[in-house]
Design a protein around this motif. Structure first.
Motif, PDB file in Angstrom:
ATOM      1  N   ASP A 233      -0.071   4.808  -4.376  1.00 22.10           N
ATOM      2  CA  ASP A 233      -0.192   5.566  -3.128  1.00 22.10           C
ATOM      3  C   ASP A 233       1.100   6.367  -3.001  1.00 22.10           C
ATOM      4  O   ASP A 233       2.143   5.834  -2.611  1.00 22.10           O
ATOM      5  CB  ASP A 233      -0.358   4.605  -1.940  1.00 22.10           C
ATOM      6  N   THR A 234       1.031   7.648  -3.344  1.00 18.64           N
ATOM      7  CA  THR A 234       2.246   8.465  -3.415  1.00 18.64           C
ATOM      8  C   THR A 234       2.819   8.811  -2.046  1.00 18.64           C
ATOM      9  O   THR A 234       3.893   9.402  -1.962  1.00 18.64           O
ATOM     10  CB  THR A 234       1.968   9.767  -4.189  1.00 18.64           C
ATOM     11  N   SER A 235       2.118   8.437  -0.970  1.00 19.19           N
ATOM     12  CA  SER A 235       2.634   8.728   0.368  1.00 19.19           C
ATOM     13  C   SER A 235       3.650   7.689   0.839  1.00 19.19           C
ATOM     14  O   SER A 235       4.250   7.846   1.900  1.00 19.19           O
ATOM     15  CB  SER A 235       1.473   8.779   1.374  1.00 19.19           C
ATOM     16  N   LEU A 274      -0.343  -1.778 -12.097  1.00 17.42           N
ATOM     17  CA  LEU A 274       0.676  -1.660 -11.056  1.00 17.42           C
ATOM     18  C   LEU A 274       0.059  -0.866  -9.910  1.00 17.42           C
ATOM     19  O   LEU A 274      -0.279   0.315 -10.074  1.00 17.42           O
ATOM     20  CB  LEU A 274       1.923  -0.943 -11.594  1.00 17.42           C
ATOM     21  N   ARG A 275      -0.110  -1.507  -8.763  1.00 19.65           N
ATOM     22  CA  ARG A 275      -0.810  -0.878  -7.634  1.00 19.65           C
ATOM     23  C   ARG A 275       0.083  -0.900  -6.398  1.00 19.65           C
ATOM     24  O   ARG A 275       0.645  -1.955  -6.049  1.00 19.65           O
ATOM     25  CB  ARG A 275      -2.112  -1.630  -7.353  1.00 19.65           C
ATOM     26  N   THR A 276       0.246   0.248  -5.741  1.00 21.36           N
ATOM     27  CA  THR A 276       1.040   0.300  -4.510  1.00 21.36           C
ATOM     28  C   THR A 276       0.166   0.739  -3.338  1.00 21.36           C
ATOM     29  O   THR A 276      -0.688   1.621  -3.482  1.00 21.36           O
ATOM     30  CB  THR A 276       2.227   1.278  -4.641  1.00 21.36           C
ATOM     31  N   ARG A 277       0.395   0.118  -2.202  1.00 20.90           N
ATOM     32  CA  ARG A 277      -0.322   0.441  -0.975  1.00 20.90           C
ATOM     33  C   ARG A 277       0.611   0.272   0.222  1.00 20.90           C
ATOM     34  O   ARG A 277       1.629  -0.417   0.132  1.00 20.90           O
ATOM     35  CB  ARG A 277      -1.550  -0.466  -0.780  1.00 20.90           C
ATOM     36  N   VAL A 278       0.238   0.872   1.343  1.00 22.19           N
ATOM     37  CA  VAL A 278       0.938   0.642   2.606  1.00 22.19           C
ATOM     38  C   VAL A 278       0.099  -0.298   3.445  1.00 22.19           C
ATOM     39  O   VAL A 278      -1.096  -0.076   3.646  1.00 22.19           O
ATOM     40  CB  VAL A 278       1.171   1.965   3.366  1.00 22.19           C
ATOM     41  N   ALA A 279       0.712  -1.370   3.925  1.00 22.71           N
ATOM     42  CA  ALA A 279       0.047  -2.295   4.855  1.00 22.71           C
ATOM     43  C   ALA A 279       0.595  -2.032   6.249  1.00 22.71           C
ATOM     44  O   ALA A 279       1.800  -1.822   6.418  1.00 22.71           O
ATOM     45  CB  ALA A 279       0.303  -3.737   4.431  1.00 22.71           C
ATOM     46  N   ARG A 280      -0.298  -2.026   7.232  1.00 22.27           N
ATOM     47  CA  ARG A 280       0.105  -1.744   8.614  1.00 22.27           C
ATOM     48  C   ARG A 280      -0.041  -2.989   9.492  1.00 22.27           C
ATOM     49  O   ARG A 280      -1.001  -3.721   9.366  1.00 22.27           O
ATOM     50  CB  ARG A 280      -0.735  -0.602   9.195  1.00 22.27           C
ATOM     51  N   GLN A 281       0.947  -3.155  10.374  1.00 22.23           N
ATOM     52  CA  GLN A 281       0.942  -4.267  11.329  1.00 22.23           C
ATOM     53  C   GLN A 281       0.666  -5.593  10.616  1.00 22.23           C
ATOM     54  O   GLN A 281      -0.316  -6.270  10.870  1.00 22.23           O
ATOM     55  CB  GLN A 281      -0.107  -4.010  12.431  1.00 22.23           C
TER      56      GLN A 281
END
Length: 360
Positions: A233-235, A274-281
């Motif tokens: 997730d490039t953001s 290799l996996r990237t993510r943003v987790a919220r709350q």
């Protein structure tokens, strides 16, 4: 419709809850979801509000019946167990058992729906125990290493003095064995003490630069038989951290994966993702974070041996005959120094190490 939207604006406080909360209309239309539900169900809030609350569950029958009973005033609150629908890409982790609570609101045509992970409390307790144990292990290892270090220096020094005086070739070989083994133990002690000696060098960190560095090192070591896939997730924004420590943490986990994949590498079908993510709350370490980095290191190896699955982050615990049992311990230490945590989910054919680190 605009009046309904204004009335729902006050529910933004639900975003601070660790449990999943939604508001549904009498006909099942979704009026509001909090960020925890949005994150765990794997769809955006806007998408969810275009659908129905009945779409959230694998079998919506009980939800439909309970919602109708609450709207008609037959009961003020209904409870039942169900399974939350989640993206199929999560594999076995897609099935999430939840306890559902449907309750009345001031507005007769609306219901409050709360979904509580059945394993949530268990996981929080496990995290707390793991953190406490990691701190205790860290102190134990540090103290033990210091206790070993001093007599070890004396043994090596005495062996060197003996080597200078003895004339027999056979005795000289014995003194060399003592010196060699003392050096080997010294190297082990240095590895145990490494996280406490090295200063924490903080700077701006890009997680994808770290992943690419690790990927290039792994691919250089295993040019054939292993593929390292990227799913980024490039953001994801940069954050403050120690770049070298994080490279070492990810590299230690990736090395563990390659060693577990030895047979598949030989067969030519080994894979690491290799996996990237943003987790919220999200909540981990008994703290609530608005945003967090999720880095998954996944492999298709045989899985973590069941007899050590609960102890893999303990020092000197290894599933390999010649393993030191320090790679995952050091990885956990480095991640914890970034206020993060590491989780492991392993079944034969799929092992995932998940690193969670707060984002600004």
């Amino acid at each position: 419709m605009s009046g309904e939207h204004e009335a729902l604006e006050g529910f933004d406080a639900f975003d601070y809850l660790a449990t999943m909360v939604g508001i549904g209309a009498a006909d099942g239309r979704c009026l509001f979801v909090n960020s925890t539900l949005e994150n765990l169900i794997g769809q955006s809030r806007r998408t969810l509000r275009r659908g129905s609350v009945f779409d959230w569950l694998v079998d919506p029958t009980r939800l439909r019946e309970t919602l109708e009973s609450v709207v008609r005033g037959e009961v003020s609150c209904g409870r039942f167990d169900a399974v939350l629908k989640r993206p199929a890409s999560l594999g076995p982790a897609a099935e999430l058992p939840v306890h559902v609570i449907v309750g009345q609101m001031d507005h007769a045509e609306r219901v409050l729906i709360e979904l509580i992970e059945v394993e949530q409390q268990t996981r929080l307790d496990r995290e707390e125990r793991a953190h406490g144990l990691a701190q205790a292990n860290k102190e134990l290892v540090r103290n033990l290493a210091h206790e070993i270090k001093n007599p070890l220096g004396g043994i090596r020094g005495a062996a060197q003095l003996l080597a200078m005086d003895v004339q027999s070739r056979e005795l000289t070989e014995y003194t060399q064995v003592i010196i060699h083994e003392a050096d080997r133990l010294q190297a082990l002690v240095d590895r145990l003490l490494a996280p406490h000696r090295r200063p924490h060098v903080v700077g701006d960190v890009n997680i994808h630069e770290i992943c690419e560095r690790v990927r290039s090192l792994v691919m250089a070591e295993y040019p054939r038989g292993l593929t390292v896939e990227r799913d980024y997730d490039t953001s994801i924004p940069e954050f403050r951290g120690d770049r070298e420590q994080l490279i070492q943490a990810v590299l230690n986990i990736a090395h563990n994966a390659t060693q577990a994949l030895a047979e598949r590498i030989a067969a030519g079908d080994a894979e690491i993702v290799l996996r990237t993510r943003v987790a919220r709350q999200v909540t981990f370490g008994r703290k609530r974070f608005r945003l967090a980095l999720e880095l998954h290191i996944q492999d298709n190896g045989p899985g973590v041996p069941e007899d050590i699955r609960d102890r893999i982050f303990h020092p000197l615990v290894s599933g390999r005959e010649n393993g030191s049992g320090l790679g995952l311990t050091l990885a956990q230490t480095f991640v914890q120094q970034h206020q993060g945590t590491i989780e492991c989910d392993s079944v034969p054919g799929r092992t995932v190490f998940k690193l969670l680190i707060p984002l600004p």
